[in-house]
Design a protein around this motif. Structure first.
Motif, PDB file in Angstrom:
ATOM      1  N   ASN A  30       0.818  -1.219   0.000  1.00 35.77           N
ATOM      2  CA  ASN A  30       0.000   0.000   0.000  1.00 35.77           C
ATOM      3  C   ASN A  30       0.850   1.266   0.000  1.00 35.77           C
ATOM      4  O   ASN A  30       0.439   2.298  -0.543  1.00 35.77           O
ATOM      5  CB  ASN A  30      -0.958  -0.014   1.194  1.00 35.77           C
ATOM      6  CG  ASN A  30      -2.173  -0.889   0.943  1.00 35.77           C
ATOM      7  OD1 ASN A  30      -2.977  -0.600   0.073  1.00 35.77           O
ATOM      8  ND2 ASN A  30      -2.278  -1.981   1.694  1.00 35.77           N
TER       9      ASN A  30
ATOM     10  N   VAL B  14       1.590   1.835  -3.541  1.00 37.40           N
ATOM     11  CA  VAL B  14       0.414   2.415  -4.193  1.00 37.40           C
ATOM     12  C   VAL B  14       0.331   3.907  -3.891  1.00 37.40           C
ATOM     13  O   VAL B  14       0.102   4.732  -4.792  1.00 37.40           O
ATOM     14  CB  VAL B  14      -0.870   1.694  -3.717  1.00 37.40           C
ATOM     15  CG1 VAL B  14      -2.112   2.451  -4.170  1.00 37.40           C
ATOM     16  CG2 VAL B  14      -0.896   0.258  -4.241  1.00 37.40           C
ATOM     17  N   ARG B  15       0.558   4.286  -2.638  1.00 41.44           N
ATOM     18  CA  ARG B  15       0.445   5.693  -2.235  1.00 41.44           C
ATOM     19  C   ARG B  15       1.513   6.567  -2.901  1.00 41.44           C
ATOM     20  O   ARG B  15       1.287   7.755  -3.169  1.00 41.44           O
ATOM     21  CB  ARG B  15       0.563   5.803  -0.713  1.00 41.44           C
ATOM     22  CG  ARG B  15       0.161   7.165  -0.177  1.00 41.44           C
ATOM     23  CD  ARG B  15       0.244   7.217   1.320  1.00 41.44           C
ATOM     24  NE  ARG B  15       1.619   7.226   1.786  1.00 41.44           N
ATOM     25  CZ  ARG B  15       1.983   7.335   3.067  1.00 41.44           C
ATOM     26  NH1 ARG B  15       1.036   7.403   4.001  1.00 41.44           N
ATOM     27  NH2 ARG B  15       3.243   7.338   3.437  1.00 41.44           N
TER      28      ARG B  15
ATOM     29  N   ASP C 115       2.417   6.535  -5.828  1.00 41.02           N
ATOM     30  CA  ASP C 115       2.034   6.840  -7.208  1.00 41.02           C
ATOM     31  C   ASP C 115       3.199   6.575  -8.168  1.00 41.02           C
ATOM     32  O   ASP C 115       3.549   7.392  -9.019  1.00 41.02           O
ATOM     33  CB  ASP C 115       1.568   8.287  -7.333  1.00 41.02           C
ATOM     34  CG  ASP C 115       0.797   8.530  -8.636  1.00 41.02           C
ATOM     35  OD1 ASP C 115       0.161   7.569  -9.124  1.00 41.02           O
ATOM     36  OD2 ASP C 115       0.848   9.651  -9.171  1.00 41.02           O
TER      37      ASP C 115
ATOM     38  N   HIS D 251      -0.196   4.283 -13.352  1.00 39.45           N
ATOM     39  CA  HIS D 251       0.507   4.639 -12.119  1.00 39.45           C
ATOM     40  C   HIS D 251       0.020   3.719 -11.009  1.00 39.45           C
ATOM     41  O   HIS D 251      -1.141   3.288 -11.002  1.00 39.45           O
ATOM     42  CB  HIS D 251       0.251   6.099 -11.730  1.00 39.45           C
ATOM     43  CG  HIS D 251       0.909   7.084 -12.644  1.00 39.45           C
ATOM     44  ND1 HIS D 251       0.325   7.482 -13.824  1.00 39.45           N
ATOM     45  CD2 HIS D 251       2.096   7.736 -12.557  1.00 39.45           C
ATOM     46  CE1 HIS D 251       1.131   8.345 -14.435  1.00 39.45           C
ATOM     47  NE2 HIS D 251       2.206   8.516 -13.695  1.00 39.45           N
TER      48      HIS D 251
ATOM     49  N   SER E  13      -0.884   4.221  -8.059  1.00 39.21           N
ATOM     50  CA  SER E  13      -2.021   4.682  -7.259  1.00 39.21           C
ATOM     51  C   SER E  13      -3.340   4.183  -7.823  1.00 39.21           C
ATOM     52  O   SER E  13      -4.341   4.074  -7.092  1.00 39.21           O
ATOM     53  CB  SER E  13      -2.028   6.212  -7.188  1.00 39.21           C
ATOM     54  OG  SER E  13      -2.151   6.767  -8.494  1.00 39.21           O
ATOM     55  N   GLN E  14      -3.374   3.882  -9.137  1.00 42.00           N
ATOM     56  CA  GLN E  14      -4.610   3.417  -9.763  1.00 42.00           C
ATOM     57  C   GLN E  14      -4.972   1.990  -9.357  1.00 42.00           C
ATOM     58  O   GLN E  14      -6.080   1.540  -9.623  1.00 42.00           O
ATOM     59  CB  GLN E  14      -4.466   3.518 -11.291  1.00 42.00           C
ATOM     60  CG  GLN E  14      -4.348   4.952 -11.790  1.00 42.00           C
ATOM     61  CD  GLN E  14      -4.005   5.031 -13.272  1.00 42.00           C
ATOM     62  OE1 GLN E  14      -3.429   4.106 -13.832  1.00 42.00           O
ATOM     63  NE2 GLN E  14      -4.368   6.137 -13.903  1.00 42.00           N
TER      64      GLN E  14
END
Length: 889
Positions: A623, A626-627, A629, A680, A682-683
């Motif tokens: 995560n 993910v954050r 990006d 990216h 984050s998606q």
């Protein structure tokens, strides 16, 4: 000359003569009819059969192969091996017979100090197809062989085909005369004296239908003539190294030496031990190479073969007298020899050894359980008066406990029994046929790919799905049940091939896209998308409206929401894989994956369960990625460039020279992948790990939701916590302690209930002891206790009743109860009953048979059970009848 040097010289020789050096394909075969590649030409089949245009006119390779049909013969002869390497040179419509012969003869006879193998020309022979006068003339002119060293052989020996209609042709072999000590003069059939080590296939004809090696018709000549040769690397090695067989070459013999050192037994002293030494050496090397190519031990297909090899090696070491774990000693020795040709084994040895050692540990545990089952089977067989262990029992030992059949045969022989090996092999054959049928269904849906090949000849399907979700296209053709069809109507389910398509075909763990194909009066619902033939994308569709015909102009449109979620899941798989490697280390390599919209699972090499803290850390790392990006990009490069760049390849996949590398956050995640991805990180959305489990020795599986599915999962968890908080009148943070307290109170209450139930049951003992039934002088108590009495309490009741009865008469007590729908029975006898030749074990087996089960025990107390509660009354009556029969008989 070392085996690695023989290999190097071969590739160098042909590269110097304009051949492209092609890396070996992985051992697992993409052919649904094969588990592993078994020939050097395997990866070039699409070029030979015309499915694809070869990117080079000449090629050379050293192909890794595994032969599984002769596993039980390994070690018994000097010729059968499991893993082997096949050197080959190939021409696709370029040179033909004369150059093939010239190349082979030059390399074989060229002095070693000039880069050749240095074989003595005077002991070399050539075999040819008996009608191939052209080849005979070439051998005379190019090699200078006289007539008496050119052997004409028939179709069975010197004519090659793939076993199905298609390319075929005569072949010519180079043989070496090993001398009179290996056989009679000019005895071509024995195969020991005149040993073939290089086969040259002149692929010039087309064959028709028919069976066997010579039961088919030659239909004509190919428009382009090809060359396919195979030089057995191990065979050349033992010829050049001056040893008698493949087990004694430099890549294999050190394992035998180590096994000899560990066991204290000497190789060459006794035939049975020699067989075991060879099994160990062959199977350890084969396992090393299979695990290196991503195969993991399992109960199906390739995993089943690997498990069998490892367990035969482990068992052979035990039979040699070495009881300790052996792979930890032997596998590094094999690595030391094989790394010269396959340096990638060194970097991957952490994962390889982890898988192998975990399998040995598991087998050592199951040996104990399997031996117990074997002992019961032997006892039952002897009790029935039979002298042969059932094939079904041997299969159970093999299938459930991993016992090789030769182990079962050997252990049975020690007990004076034979084994129904025919029945065993019949069950094995059924299992293999089921596995092959499953593989064909999964890989292509049809074993016959001729319809796909016909449509593939019209061109490659262009995949547009990386750039767009909707493409205007044309219907190239359609298939019904694997055969090309002229049209299909509303309500039918058929397969469709388009000129170009945005639909992603299932591969690399990502399932196929869903969506619609629309045209004038036409609506097709896409159910599945596959690549049954390389270069061809096939859509399985339901015709919702209209009539479908080739040539129709259509618009292929992927469901947007489906693709977005699928991209999240596939990119999420890469993110979780990178997180695993960051937390656990580089050995936690992916060995398989599956992802669909919103969900992913990833199998990885690891031998122990992950605790809650480790799972949370993996989830947190994912995560955080993910954050951040991180950018997601894809680049094309050559396979060697990708490996140098640090890109990870999926085990067992076959890659082209040009590969696609997907990168997330630079070097943090680089993998070879043809799937669809987000732009990216984050998606991807939230990543929620939902579970982690074992899927086999040395392999774990982690599962997770991503995106909206992750949020939905967390929402369900939150609702569950809220409901528990309301019902238990506790705040969320108090729930663990509250639930633990309730569980402990429940455990105490259940224990008290069990104590009270046992006391209630035992209270009946005095009354039962007062009123036995006289059965020809035997005092018999047959009692059905209330339902719910467990086996322990039932045993206490039987012993208590027996203890309350007088000892001046023979006593038999049989008590029975049904617990959780399953009946159990205990029988207890006193000393006088045993003097009357009654045995509790015999009586309990009679009772258990009526209950649909089995039982056993000592002469004084025995216990059994079954699955048929309706037989309870019959069981007690059967015991009474058996007592009377025994006493009066």
């Amino acid at each position: 000359m070392e085996t690695s040097e023989i290999r190097r010289r071969f590739l160098q020789y042909f590269e110097d003569r304009g051949h492209t050096v092609v890396p070996s394909a992985p051992l697992p075969s993409p052919d649904p009819n094969l588990l592993f590649n078994v020939a050097g030409m395997a990866q070039f089949v699409p070029y030979f059969v015309g499915q694809q245009t070869p990117p080079y006119a000449r090629a050379t390779s050293v192909q890794k192969c595994v032969r599984t049909l002769d596993i039980e013969e390994v070690g018994k002869t000097t010729r059968h091996g499991t893993f082997f390497q096949m050197n080959g040179n190939f021409s696709f419509g370029d040179y033909f017979k004369e150059d093939a012969v010239k190349f082979a003869w030059e390399l074989v006879t060229k002095p070693q100090n000039e880069g050749g193998y240095g074989f003595d020309e005077s002991v070399l022979y050539a075999s040819v197809y008996y009608e191939d006068d052209e080849a005979i003339d070439i051998w005379k002119r190019v090699a200078g062989l006289p007539d008496d060293r050119i052997v004409r052989l028939g179709m069975k020996d010197n004519f090659w085909s793939m076993g199905i209609p298609g390319p075929c042709g005569p072949c010519s072999e180079i043989l070496i005369d090993r001398g009179s000590e290996f056989g009679a003069d000019r005895d071509w059939e024995a195969g020991d004296r005149y040993l073939e080590f290089w086969n040259l296939v002149f692929m010039q004809n087309i064959r028709g239908e028919g069976g066997g090696k010579d039961g088919y018709e030659i239909l004509g000549e190919l428009p382009k003539k090809n060359i396919d040769t195979g030089l057995g690397l191990e065979r050349v090695a033992y010829l050049l190294q001056g040893v008698d067989n493949m087990y004694e070459i430099d890549e294999i013999y050190p394992v035998i030496e180590k096994a000899s050192e560990l066991s204290g037994r000497k190789y060459g002293a006794e035939h049975e031990d020699d067989v075991r030494f060879r099994v160990v050496a062959d199977h350890v090397r084969s396992a090393l190479m299979l695990i290196g190519d991503g195969v993991t031990p399992g109960n199906e297909q390739g995993g089943y073969v690997l498990r069998r090899l490892l367990r035969r090696a482990i068992r052979s070491m035990r039979l040699l007298g070495y009881e300790d774990p052996s792979l930890v000693e032997l596998l590094p020795v094999s690595l030391e020899q094989m790394k010269k040709s396959y340096p990638e084994l060194v970097t991957d040895f952490g994962r390889i050894s982890q898988v192998a050692y975990a399998e040995e540990e598991a087998f050592r545990r199951t040996l104990t359980a399997g031996t117990t089952i074997f002992d019961v089977a032997v006892r039952d067989t002897k009790a029935s008066g039979a002298h042969q262990l059932e094939g079904a029992k041997a299969f159970q030992l093999h299938d459930t406990y991993g016992f090789p059949i030769d182990l079962t045969v050997e252990m049975a022989a020690e007990q004076g029994l034979n084994v129904d090996t025919e029945g065993f092999r019949s069950l094995m054959k059924e299992q293999r046929e089921r596995a092959k049928a499953d593989a064909r269904a999964k890989k292509a849906g049809h074993a016959d790919t001729s319809g796909y090949r016909e449509l593939r000849e019209k061109g490659v399907t262009e995949f547009t799905g990386y750039q767009e979700l909707s493409s205007d296209s044309e219907v190239r053709g359609l298939l019904r049940e694997g055969a090309v069809a002229p049209f299909a109507e509303q309500g039918e389910t058929v397969e469709v091939v388009l000129e170009k398509t945005p639909f992603y075909a299932e591969s690399g763990g990502q399932i196929a896209d869903e969506g619609l194909i629309l045209g004038d009066g036409l609506k097709l619902k896409v159910l599945d998308v596959q690549r049954p033939v390389k270069g061809l994308i096939v859509h399985k569709v339901e015709i919702v409206e209209g009539v479908l015909r080739p040539g129709a102009n259509v618009q292929a449109a992927v469901d947007h929401e489906w693709r977005v979620s699928a991209c999240q899941a596939h990119s999420g798989t890469h993110v979780v894989h990178a997180a695993l490697r960051q937390v656990l280390g580089p050995n936690a390599l992916q060995s398989g994956s599956y992802n669909k919209p919103g969900y992913l699972r990833l199998d990885f090499a690891w031998s122990s369960a992950l605790d809650a803290a480790t799972r949370s850390e993996i989830e947190e790392v994912a995560n955080l990625a993910v954050r951040k990006d991180l950018p997601v990009s894809a680049q094309y490069m050559t396979l060697p460039e990708a490996r140098d760049w640090g890109a990870l390849a999926l085990f067992g996949e076959t890659y082209d020279e040009q590969v696609r590398v997907v990168e997330i956050g630079g070097p943090w995640s680089r993998e070879l992948c043809g799937g669809t991805h987000v732009k990216h990180s984050s998606q991807v959305g939230a990543v929620t790990v939902t579970g982690e489990s074992s899927v086999g020795a040395g392999v774990r599986r982690i599962e997770a939701f991503v995106g909206m599915e992750a949020l939905h999962y967390l929402g369900r968890e939150r609702a569950l916590v809220r409901l528990l908080s309301e019902n238990l009148k506790a705040r969320p943070e108090e729930l663990p302690a509250k639930v633990a307290d309730l569980a402990e109170r429940l455990r105490v209450a259940e224990k008290e209930l069990e104590r009270m139930r046992a006391a209630q049951v035992l209270e009946a003992a005095a009354e039962l002891a007062k009123d036995p039934k006289d059965v020809f002088g035997v005092q018999y108590v047959g009692h059905r206790a209330p339902d719910g009495v467990n086996g322990g309490d039932l045993r206490k009741l039987a012993l208590d009743v027996r203890g309350r009865m007088p000892n001046d008469k023979p006593v038999v007590v049989a008590v029975l109860s049904v617990n959780d729908g399953k009946p159990g029975v205990v029988i207890a006898l006193n000393d006088l009953a045993r003097e009357w030749r009654l045995k509790a074990g015999d009586l309990v087996r009679i009772a258990a048979e009526k209950l649909g089960g089995r039982g056993g025990g000592k002469d004084d107390v025995a216990q059994g059970g079954g699955t048929d509660a309706a037989g309870a009354g019959d069981a007690l009556s059967a015991v009474e009848h058996a007592i009377g029969h025994q006493v009066t008989g």
